[in-house]
Design a protein around this motif. Structure first.
Motif, PDB file in Angstrom:
ATOM      1  N   ARG A 634       0.645   2.103  -8.063  1.00  0.00           N
ATOM      2  CA  ARG A 634       0.844   0.786  -8.666  1.00  0.00           C
ATOM      3  C   ARG A 634       2.114   0.724  -9.525  1.00  0.00           C
ATOM      4  O   ARG A 634       2.662  -0.350  -9.760  1.00  0.00           O
ATOM      5  N   SER A 635       2.550   1.834  -9.961  1.00  0.00           N
ATOM      6  CA  SER A 635       3.737   1.841 -10.821  1.00  0.00           C
ATOM      7  C   SER A 635       5.048   1.824 -10.043  1.00  0.00           C
ATOM      8  O   SER A 635       6.127   1.753 -10.642  1.00  0.00           O
ATOM      9  N   LEU A 636       4.969   1.889  -8.704  1.00  0.00           N
ATOM     10  CA  LEU A 636       6.183   1.917  -7.890  1.00  0.00           C
ATOM     11  C   LEU A 636       6.840   0.549  -7.910  1.00  0.00           C
ATOM     12  O   LEU A 636       6.202  -0.480  -7.653  1.00  0.00           O
ATOM     13  N   ALA A 637       8.154   0.543  -8.159  1.00  0.00           N
ATOM     14  CA  ALA A 637       8.887  -0.732  -8.204  1.00  0.00           C
ATOM     15  C   ALA A 637       9.059  -1.333  -6.825  1.00  0.00           C
ATOM     16  O   ALA A 637       9.169  -2.557  -6.669  1.00  0.00           O
ATOM     17  N   VAL A 638       9.043  -0.483  -5.788  1.00  0.00           N
ATOM     18  CA  VAL A 638       9.298  -0.969  -4.424  1.00  0.00           C
ATOM     19  C   VAL A 638       8.154  -1.838  -3.900  1.00  0.00           C
ATOM     20  O   VAL A 638       8.311  -2.520  -2.890  1.00  0.00           O
ATOM     21  N   ARG A 639       7.030  -1.831  -4.587  1.00  0.00           N
ATOM     22  CA  ARG A 639       5.897  -2.659  -4.139  1.00  0.00           C
ATOM     23  C   ARG A 639       6.262  -4.133  -4.129  1.00  0.00           C
ATOM     24  O   ARG A 639       5.708  -4.914  -3.367  1.00  0.00           O
ATOM     25  N   SER A 640       7.196  -4.503  -4.977  1.00  0.00           N
ATOM     26  CA  SER A 640       7.598  -5.915  -5.014  1.00  0.00           C
ATOM     27  C   SER A 640       8.356  -6.336  -3.769  1.00  0.00           C
ATOM     28  O   SER A 640       8.527  -7.527  -3.502  1.00  0.00           O
ATOM     29  N   GLU A 641       8.858  -5.363  -2.991  1.00  0.00           N
ATOM     30  CA  GLU A 641       9.623  -5.673  -1.788  1.00  0.00           C
ATOM     31  C   GLU A 641       8.719  -5.769  -0.543  1.00  0.00           C
ATOM     32  O   GLU A 641       9.212  -5.996   0.560  1.00  0.00           O
ATOM     33  N   LEU A 642       7.418  -5.533  -0.716  1.00  0.00           N
ATOM     34  CA  LEU A 642       6.484  -5.658   0.426  1.00  0.00           C
ATOM     35  C   LEU A 642       6.439  -7.098   0.926  1.00  0.00           C
ATOM     36  O   LEU A 642       6.464  -8.048   0.130  1.00  0.00           O
ATOM     37  N   ILE A 643       6.385  -7.230   2.230  1.00  0.00           N
ATOM     38  CA  ILE A 643       6.291  -8.562   2.839  1.00  0.00           C
ATOM     39  C   ILE A 643       4.856  -9.056   2.690  1.00  0.00           C
ATOM     40  O   ILE A 643       3.885  -8.309   2.933  1.00  0.00           O
ATOM     41  N   ASN A 644       4.725 -10.319   2.318  1.00  0.00           N
ATOM     42  CA  ASN A 644       3.392 -10.908   2.200  1.00  0.00           C
ATOM     43  C   ASN A 644       2.681 -10.859   3.555  1.00  0.00           C
ATOM     44  O   ASN A 644       3.262 -11.201   4.589  1.00  0.00           O
ATOM     45  N   LEU A 645       1.433 -10.415   3.522  1.00  0.00           N
ATOM     46  CA  LEU A 645       0.690 -10.216   4.781  1.00  0.00           C
ATOM     47  C   LEU A 645       0.499 -11.526   5.533  1.00  0.00           C
ATOM     48  O   LEU A 645       0.617 -11.578   6.774  1.00  0.00           O
ATOM     49  N   HIS A 646       0.201 -12.581   4.813  1.00  0.00           N
ATOM     50  CA  HIS A 646       0.021 -13.882   5.463  1.00  0.00           C
ATOM     51  C   HIS A 646       1.330 -14.354   6.103  1.00  0.00           C
ATOM     52  O   HIS A 646       1.345 -14.879   7.222  1.00  0.00           O
TER      53      HIS A 646
END
Length: 659
Positions: A634-646
Motif C-alpha cells: 500500500r505504501s508504493l507510489a506506483v499504485r497511483s499509476e494503475l489503470i482503473n479496472l472499469h
C-alpha cells in the motif's frame, strides 16, 4: 242368582255344622275320657287323628267360620240361623223356577232342536270328509298320471328332434342337386349349398360309424354330388392359379378372389385331400416362379440405374417386405396353416427368391469398401425387421438374420481397416502442413458423424466400441500431425482448428450429449485454455507470473517475501499502462488470422466468453489490483499509476470482433 246364594249358604251351613259337631264331640270326649273300650277304641289310632285334624283345619279356614269366630257368635245359634236362611232361599228359588217354567220349557225345546240340527250337520260333515278323502286320492292319481304323461311327452319330443334332424340330414333336396350340378361356383347359392352338402357328408360319415342302416339310402347321391363339387371347385381354383402366369398380371387381384372362396379349399381338404394337395402344389410352383422372375427382373433394372447401392437395397427389400407379408397372410388364410407349417409353405414359395437376394448381396458385399452404405443397409434391415415384428409376421425373420450375419462382419472389417489406415499414416509423407484443418481429419469427422447419426435410430454397442477406437486413432493422428510444427503456438492452433472442425461436423448430425461430441468438446476446451495462456504470455507474461506467484504466497501467508520487489512492480505497472492497447489489438488480429472458424476465433478472443483471452486478461489484472491493495504494497507510489479496472473493461470491449 238364587241358586248361587243357596249354594253359598248351604256350604257355610255345612261348615258351621261340622264345626259345632266337632266342639260337641270334644266335650263328650272329655266326659267319656274314663271309658275303657279296649280294642273298640278307635280314637287312639294315629291316622284317624291326622284325618280329623285336616278336616277341622279345612273348616276353620272357611271365611264364614272365621267371621263367626271373630264376632264371638254362638256357633249353634249361628248354625240354626244359617239353616233357616237356607230354607228361605230354597223356597224363593223354587218359586223362581216355577215362575220361569214356560221359558225353561221353551229353552229346553230350542236346545233339543239345536241338538238335532247339529246332529244332521255332523252327518253332513262326516259325508263331506269322506268325499274329500276320495277326491284327494283321485287328485294324487291324476298327479301321477300327469307326471307320467309329461315324461312320455319329453321323451317323444327328444326322439322327434333327433328323428327330425336325422330325416333332414338324410334327405337330399332337389334344390341342392340342381345347384351343385348346374350353378357356377361363383354364385352365392352354390356356396350355400356346398356348406349344406359338406354338413350332409360329415353327418353321413358319423352315421356310418354308428352303422345306421338309413345312411346307405343317401350315400350314393351324396358321393356323386361330392365328386361333382370337387371337380367344379378344382377347375375354378386352377384357372385362377393359371391366370397368375399371364404377363403383366396383378396377381393380388385373383388372390383376393380366392380369399372370398376360401371354403372351397377347406371343402377339398376335408373330402378330397389328393385334389387339395394338387392345388397347393400347383400354387406353390406357380408363385415360386412368379416371385423369382419378378424380383430378378426388378433387381436387374434397379442395378442399371447406377444409383447408390443402399437406395437400391432399400427399394428391393421394401418390395420384398410388402409382398412377403401379403403372401404369408394369404397362405395362412387360404390354406389354413399356422406355426411351422405356415413358415414351411412360405419358404417353399419364397425360398428361391430369398436365396437369389442373399447371393446377390454376398457378391456385392465381398468387394464393397463403402462402410456407410453397408451400415445403412444394416439399419434398413433392422427397421424392416421391426415392421414385420409389429405386424406379427415371422415369415422373414430368418432372412433378416441371414442378411445381418452377412453385413455386420463386413461393416466391422471395413471400419477396422479404416482404423488401421489412420493408425499407420506417416505425417511426413503427407506433404507441406499448415495450421488449417487437415483433409484427412475432415474425412474421418464426416465419416464418424455419419455413423453416429445412423446409429441413433437403432443404437448398437458394437458400433459405439468401434467408433471409440476410431476416435482415439483420429486424436492420435491429429497429435502426430501437430508434432510436425516447430512452435507450441502453431501446434495449438492446428489442434484447435481440427478439434473445432470435427466437433462442428459431429454436432450437425449427432446429439449434443453423445459420447463422441463430449469427447471432442473436452479436447477443444483444454487446448483452447492452453492457447490463451500462450498468446497472453508474450505481452503480459511478467504480470501473469507475478500474480500467480503472489497468490501462491498469499495463500501461505508469506506475501512479505515480495516486499522488496518494488522495482519489479513498478516496471510491470508502467509497462502494462504503456503497451496494453497495442498488445490487445495485435493479439486480437493474430487470433482472427490463426483460426479458420471465425466464430471459434471470436470465442477465443472476446471478453464475453468465460474462456476468452480478454476475459482472462481482465481477471489477471484484477488479481494484480488485489495484490497491490494488500498492506505489504500500500505504501508504493506506483499504485497511483494503475489503470482503473472499469476503464480497462470499457476499452477492452472496443476490441471485440464483429463475427
Amino acid at each position: 242368582m238364587a241358586e248361587e246364594a243357596a249354594a253359598d249358604v248351604s256350604s257355610a251351613g255345612s261348615s258351621t255344622q261340622v264345626a259345632l259337631d266337632y266342639l260337641q264331640d270334644e266335650k263328650t270326649d272329655g266326659d267319656m275320657a274314663n271309658l275303657n273300650l279296649g280294642e273298640l277304641d278307635l280314637t287312639t289310632d294315629e291316622y284317624i287323628l291326622d284325618e280329623v285334624d285336616i278336616h277341622i283345619q279345612a273348616n276353620l279356614e272357611d271365611d264364614l267360620v272365621k267371621e263367626a269366630l271373630k264376632t264371638g257368635v254362638d256357633l249353634r245359634q249361628y248354625s240354626k240361623q244359617v239353616e233357616a236362611e237356607l230354607q228361605r232361599i230354597e223356597q224363593a228359588s223354587i218359586k223362581d223356577y216355577i215362575k220361569e217354567s214356560q221359558n225353561i220349557a221353551l229353552l229346553h225345546n230350542q236346545i233339543t232342536a239345536c241338538d238335532s240340527i247339529l246332529e244332521r250337520m255332523e252327518g253332513m260333515l262326516s259325508g263331506f270328509q269322506s268325499d274329500l278323502s276320495s277326491i284327494s286320492s283321485e287328485i294324487q292319481t291324476l298327479q301321477q298320471q300327469s307326471v307320467s304323461m309329461n315324461v312320455r311327452l319329453k321323451n317323444r319330443q327328444a326322439v322327434r328332434s333327433h328323428l327330425s334332424q336325422l330325416v333332414d340330414e338324410l334327405v337330399v333336396p332337389g334344390a341342392m342337386i340342381s345347384t351343385i350340378l348346374e350353378s357356377p361356383v361363383t354364385e352365392q347359392e352354390f356356396l350355400e349349398q356346398l356348406h349344406e352338402l359338406n354338413n350332409k357328408i360329415n353327418f353321413a360319415k358319423e352315421l356310418s360309424f354308428r352303422e345306421t342302416l338309413a345312411c346307405s339310402d343317401i350315400q350314393d347321391i351324396v358321393d356323386r354330388l361330392k365328386l361333382k363339387a370337387v371337380s367344379k371347385i378344382r377347375e375354378f381354383i386352377l384357372q385362377k392359379i393359371y391366370s397368375f402366369r399371364k404377363p403383366m398380371t396383378n396377381y393380388q387381384i385373383p388372390q383376393n378372389t380366392l380369399l372370398k372362396y376360401r371354403f372351397f379349399y377347406q371343402f377339398l381338404l376335408a373330402n378330397e385331400r389328393t385334389v387339395a394337395k394338387e392345388i397347393r402344389d400347383e400354387y406353390v410352383d406357380t408363385m415360386s416362379k412368379i416371385y423369382y422372375s419378378y424380383f430378378k427382373s426388378y433387381s436387374g433394372r434397379l442395378l442399371k440405374v447406377q444409383y447408390p447401392y443402399e437406395t437400391l437395397f432399400r427399394s428391393q427389400h421394401y418390395a420384398l417386405l410388402d409382398n412377403g407379408c401379403r403372401e404369408f397372410l394369404f397362405l395362412s388364410d387360404f390354406f389354413m396353416v399356422t406355426g411351422n407349417s405356415a413358415l414351411d409353405l412360405f419358404n417353399s414359395i419364397m425360398g428361391k427368391t430369398l436365396s437369389m437376394f442373399l447371393k446377390s448381396m454376398s457378391t456385392y458385399v465381398s468387394d464393397c469398401y463403402d462402410s456407410i452404405a453397408v451400415f445403412l443397409c444394416i439399419h434398413i434391415i433392422l427397421r424392416f425387421r421391426a415392421i414385420t415384428a409389429k405386424r406379427n409376421i415371422p415369415a422373414l425373420d430368418k432372412y433378416w438374420e441371414a442378411v445381418l450375419e452377412l453385413l455386420w462382419p463386413r461393416f466391422e472389417l471395413i471400419l477396422e481397416m479404416n482404423i488401421h489406415s489412420i493408425r499407420n499414416t506417416d505425417p511426413q509423407k503427407l506433404g507441406v502442413l499448415d495450421t488449417r484443418p487437415h483433409y484427412i481429419t475432415r474425412r474421418y469427422a464426416e465419416f464418424s458423424s455419419a455413423i453416429v447419426s445412423i446409429n441413433q435410430t437403432f443404437p448398437n454397442e458394437r458400433t459405439h466400441a468401434l467408433l471409440g477406437q476410431l476416435q482415439v486413432e483420429v486424436e492420435n493422428f491429429v497429435l502426430k500431425m501437430a508434432a510436425e510444427f516447430p512452435s507450441r503456438r502453431d501446434q495449438l492452433i492446428f489442434l484447435i482448428n481440427n478439434y473445432d472442425m470435427m466437433l462442428g461436423v459431429l454436432m450437425e448430425r449427432a446429439a449434443d450429449d453423445s459420447k463422441e461430441v463430449e469427447g471432442f468438446q473436452q479436447l477443444l476446451l483444454a487446448r483452447t485454455q492452453e492457447f490463451i495462456e500462450e498468446i497472453l504470455s508474450p505481452p503480459f507474461g511478467g504480470m501473469i507470473a507475478f500474480v500467480k506467484e503472489a497468490e501462491g504466497l498469499m495463500e501461505k501467508g508469506q506475501l512479505d517475501r515480495l516486499k522488496n520487489e518494488e522495482a519489479r512492480i513498478t516496471q510491470l505497472v508502467r509497462g502494462f499502462s504503456s503497451s496494453w492497447k497495442q498488445s490487445v489489438e495485435s493479439m486480437s488480429q493474430d487470433v482472427m488470422r490463426s483460426f479458420t472458424n471465425f466464430k471459434n476465433g471470436t470465442s477465443i478472443i472476446q471478453i464475453f466468453s468465460p474462456q476468452g483471452a480478454l476475459t482472462q486478461l481482465i481477471q489477471y489484472y484484477h488479481g494484480f489490483h488485489k495484490i497491490l491493495n494488500q498492506p505489504t504494497f500500500r505504501s508504493l507510489a506506483v499504485r497511483s499509476e494503475l489503470i482503473n479496472l472499469h476503464h480497462l473493461m470499457v476499452e477492452v470491449k472496443k476490441h471485440k470482433p464483429n463475427f
